[in-house]
Write an enzyme that holds these catalytic residues in place. Structure first.
Site, PDB file in Angstrom:
ATOM      1  CG  HIS A 262      -3.063  -0.662  -6.753  1.00 18.76           C
ATOM      2  ND1 HIS A 262      -3.457  -0.014  -5.599  1.00 18.76           N
ATOM      3  CD2 HIS A 262      -3.166  -1.994  -6.464  1.00 18.76           C
ATOM      4  CE1 HIS A 262      -3.775  -0.906  -4.674  1.00 18.76           C
ATOM      5  NE2 HIS A 262      -3.610  -2.120  -5.181  1.00 18.76           N
TER       6      HIS A 262
ATOM      7  NE  ARG B 112      -4.274  -1.408   0.109  1.00 16.67           N
ATOM      8  CZ  ARG B 112      -4.438  -2.457  -0.705  1.00 16.67           C
ATOM      9  NH1 ARG B 112      -3.499  -2.786  -1.584  1.00 16.67           N
ATOM     10  NH2 ARG B 112      -5.548  -3.170  -0.661  1.00 16.67           N
TER      11      ARG B 112
HETATM   12  P1  NAP Z   1      -1.927 -11.755   4.809  1.00 16.24           P
HETATM   13  O1  NAP Z   1      -2.074 -13.155   4.323  1.00 16.24           O
HETATM   14  O2  NAP Z   1      -2.856 -11.228   5.840  1.00 16.24           O
HETATM   15  O3  NAP Z   1      -0.416 -11.612   5.329  1.00 16.24           O
HETATM   16  C1  NAP Z   1       0.025 -10.490   6.023  1.00 16.24           C
HETATM   17  C2  NAP Z   1       1.426 -10.746   6.552  1.00 16.24           C
HETATM   18  O4  NAP Z   1       1.911  -9.552   7.158  1.00 16.24           O
HETATM   19  C3  NAP Z   1       1.448 -11.830   7.638  1.00 16.24           C
HETATM   20  O5  NAP Z   1       2.614 -12.616   7.504  1.00 16.24           O
HETATM   21  C4  NAP Z   1       1.505 -11.016   8.931  1.00 16.24           C
HETATM   22  O6  NAP Z   1       2.134 -11.683  10.014  1.00 16.24           O
HETATM   23  C5  NAP Z   1       2.346  -9.846   8.482  1.00 16.24           C
HETATM   24  N1  NAP Z   1       2.142  -8.677   9.360  1.00 16.24           N
HETATM   25  C6  NAP Z   1       0.996  -7.990   9.584  1.00 16.24           C
HETATM   26  N2  NAP Z   1       1.209  -6.998  10.466  1.00 16.24           N
HETATM   27  C7  NAP Z   1       2.514  -7.064  10.810  1.00 16.24           C
HETATM   28  C8  NAP Z   1       3.338  -6.322  11.695  1.00 16.24           C
HETATM   29  N3  NAP Z   1       2.850  -5.311  12.420  1.00 16.24           N
HETATM   30  N4  NAP Z   1       4.630  -6.682  11.803  1.00 16.24           N
HETATM   31  C9  NAP Z   1       5.135  -7.724  11.091  1.00 16.24           C
HETATM   32  N5  NAP Z   1       4.408  -8.468  10.238  1.00 16.24           N
HETATM   33  C10 NAP Z   1       3.111  -8.140  10.093  1.00 16.24           C
HETATM   34  O7  NAP Z   1      -1.990 -10.734   3.574  1.00 16.24           O
HETATM   35  P2  NAP Z   1      -1.749 -11.035   2.020  1.00 16.24           P
HETATM   36  O8  NAP Z   1      -2.922 -11.691   1.433  1.00 16.24           O
HETATM   37  O9  NAP Z   1      -0.424 -11.693   1.883  1.00 16.24           O
HETATM   38  O10 NAP Z   1      -1.702  -9.539   1.433  1.00 16.24           O
HETATM   39  C11 NAP Z   1      -0.762  -8.592   1.887  1.00 16.24           C
HETATM   40  C12 NAP Z   1      -1.088  -7.209   1.349  1.00 16.24           C
HETATM   41  O11 NAP Z   1      -0.750  -7.111  -0.038  1.00 16.24           O
HETATM   42  C13 NAP Z   1      -2.565  -6.823   1.375  1.00 16.24           C
HETATM   43  O12 NAP Z   1      -2.969  -6.399   2.653  1.00 16.24           O
HETATM   44  C14 NAP Z   1      -2.617  -5.682   0.373  1.00 16.24           C
HETATM   45  O13 NAP Z   1      -2.388  -4.449   1.003  1.00 16.24           O
HETATM   46  C15 NAP Z   1      -1.441  -5.979  -0.564  1.00 16.24           C
HETATM   47  N6  NAP Z   1      -1.900  -6.301  -1.941  1.00 16.24           N
HETATM   48  C16 NAP Z   1      -1.486  -5.504  -2.968  1.00 16.24           C
HETATM   49  C17 NAP Z   1      -1.860  -5.821  -4.254  1.00 16.24           C
HETATM   50  C18 NAP Z   1      -1.375  -5.025  -5.433  1.00 16.24           C
HETATM   51  O14 NAP Z   1      -1.823  -5.252  -6.542  1.00 16.24           O
HETATM   52  N7  NAP Z   1      -0.445  -4.118  -5.261  1.00 16.24           N
HETATM   53  C19 NAP Z   1      -2.688  -6.941  -4.501  1.00 16.24           C
HETATM   54  C20 NAP Z   1      -3.075  -7.719  -3.424  1.00 16.24           C
HETATM   55  C21 NAP Z   1      -2.679  -7.394  -2.139  1.00 16.24           C
HETATM   56  P3  NAP Z   1       1.477 -13.029  10.641  1.00 16.24           P
HETATM   57  O15 NAP Z   1       1.688 -14.086   9.589  1.00 16.24           O
HETATM   58  O16 NAP Z   1       2.265 -13.273  11.853  1.00 16.24           O
HETATM   59  O17 NAP Z   1       0.024 -12.717  10.863  1.00 16.24           O
HETATM   60  C1  GLV Z   2      -5.296  -5.091  -4.074  1.00 17.86           C
HETATM   61  O1  GLV Z   2      -4.609  -4.134  -3.848  1.00 17.86           O
HETATM   62  C2  GLV Z   2      -5.780  -5.976  -3.070  1.00 17.86           C
HETATM   63  O2  GLV Z   2      -5.675  -5.669  -1.878  1.00 17.86           O
HETATM   64  O3  GLV Z   2      -6.310  -7.044  -3.443  1.00 17.86           O
END
Ligand code: NAP
Ligand code: GLV
Length: 306
Positions: A269, A221
């Site tokens: 994005h 983000r």
């Molecule tokens: P997720 O499965 O919820 O994983 C989040 C990870 O971050 C987990 O390993 C979590 O730790 C860690 N985390 C959260 N808060 C933390 C903190 N304070 N300190 C250290 N580690 C922390 O999320 P995801 O599905 O992988 O997605 C991640 C992010 O990618 C989304 O929230 C979104 O913002 C972004 N995204 C971007 C796009 C794009 O096109 N640019 C697309 C999709 C997603 P734990 O494992 O210990 O809980």
């Molecule tokens: C895209 O940014 C998502 O959070 O899926």
């Protein structure tokens, strides 16, 4: 089962027939102001009026992985917020990050410049041990990215809130693991959710702890990065390049200084898009499971914010 669909920047003419075909037992309607309360909602960045009116939702299905745009006091405490788990995004993230990493490591930008000059110039191969990659966030997307980077033989490390063990990845966790994680990282990949704890986590102080000549790849983000700290770090050589998919203001304004900085690569994005078939299958499967009273994956912990 009545479902209201309220998704910004999404082609409802494509999604509604797809969802109706996957859930023939449901009544699925496009949300409009004043619509009657529904039991479920499928949303992406809904307006405040949506929350003001839809007060009886049992669950809200987000059409993305990140739920930051949904959080706040407007949400009813009785509504489950459910995010997408991977749904085809992890492979896209792995492609994006590996491309950005290898483009930098193999100096493709320099070859592009040489080509423009019709110049045939060799560069010495760089040792990949000098490019340890650190992935912030080892969730559905970050773990896949860490594994993909490891396939190319780069040293890989990861940082998460809770302790993890992932083969081939040196894992760090919690606030005490953050400084050692940064110290040993040269290519930093941000895959964290945006929460009160992670906002502005990419700043002058944290990025200065990386190895010199570092590369930042931010695919999470825009509000993770303190944007005004980036170019001074590039000017001073602490950072060599940045690849940014997300920004504080999107679309990135035409007069933003990042556009004209050749050290910064900008994409709109698009690192991991919401895929139609995978998403329809995942949301319809979870809706049915909820109706049967079963537990589902991806329910957001409102205290943690992700
Ligand atoms: P997720 O499965 O919820 O994983 C989040 C990870 O971050 C987990 O390993 C979590 O730790 C860690 N985390 C959260 N808060 C933390 C903190 N304070 N300190 C250290 N580690 C922390 O999320 P995801 O599905 O992988 O997605 C991640 C992010 O990618 C989304 O929230 C979104 O913002 C972004 N995204 C971007 C796009 C794009 O096109 N640019 C697309 C999709 C997603 P734990 O494992 O210990 O809980
Ligand atoms: C895209 O940014 C998502 O959070 O899926």
């Amino acid at each position: 089962m009545d479902i209201t669909f309220c998704c910004a920047d999404t082609n409802a003419d494509e999604w509604l027939p797809g969802l109706r075909a996957a859930l023939p037992e449901a009544t699925i309607t496009l949300w409009q102001a004043g619509a009657p309360p529904a039991r479920y909602a499928i949303v992406w960045q809904p307006p405040r009026q949506f929350f003001a009116e839809q007060l009886q939702l049992r669950a809200l299905f987000n059409m993305g992985a990140g739920v930051d745009a949904l959080m706040g006091p407007h949400l009813s405490p009785n509504t489950l917020v459910v995010r997408l788990n991977d749904a085809g995004m992890a492979d896209q993230m792995a492609e994006y990050v590996c491309h950005a990493l290898i483009r930098h490591f193999r100096e493709f930008a320099a070859y592009d410049q040489d080509m423009a000059q019709r110049q045939w110039t060799y560069r010495e191969p760089l040792p990949r041990e000098q490019f340890p990659v650190g992935v912030m966030g080892l969730g559905a997307l970050g773990e896949r990215v860490a594994r993909a980077v490891g396939v190319f033989g780069f040293p890989v490390r990861g940082w998460s809130r809770s302790a993890k063990q992932i083969t081939g990845v040196e894992c760090f966790s919690a606030s005490e693991g953050f400084a050692p994680f940064l110290r040993g990282t040269r290519v930093l990949v941000n895959m964290l959710p945006l929460t009160a704890e992670t906002e502005s986590i990419l700043n002058r102080s944290t990025l200065s702890q990386l190895q010199r000549g570092a590369v930042l790849i931010n695919v999470a983000r825009g509000r993770h990065l303190v944007e005004e700290d980036l170019q001074p770090l590039l000017d001073g050589g602490q950072l060599a390049a940045a690849v940014l998919d997300v920004f504080r203001q999107e679309p990135l304004p035409a007069d933003h200084p990042f556009w004209s900085d050749s050290r910064i690569t900008i994409t709109p994005h698009t690192a991991a898009r919401t895929l139609f078939q995978e998403t329809v299958a995942q949301i319809s499967g979870k809706l049915r499971a909820l109706e049967r009273g079963e537990a589902i994956a991806g329910v957001v912990d409102m205290q943690r914010g992700y």
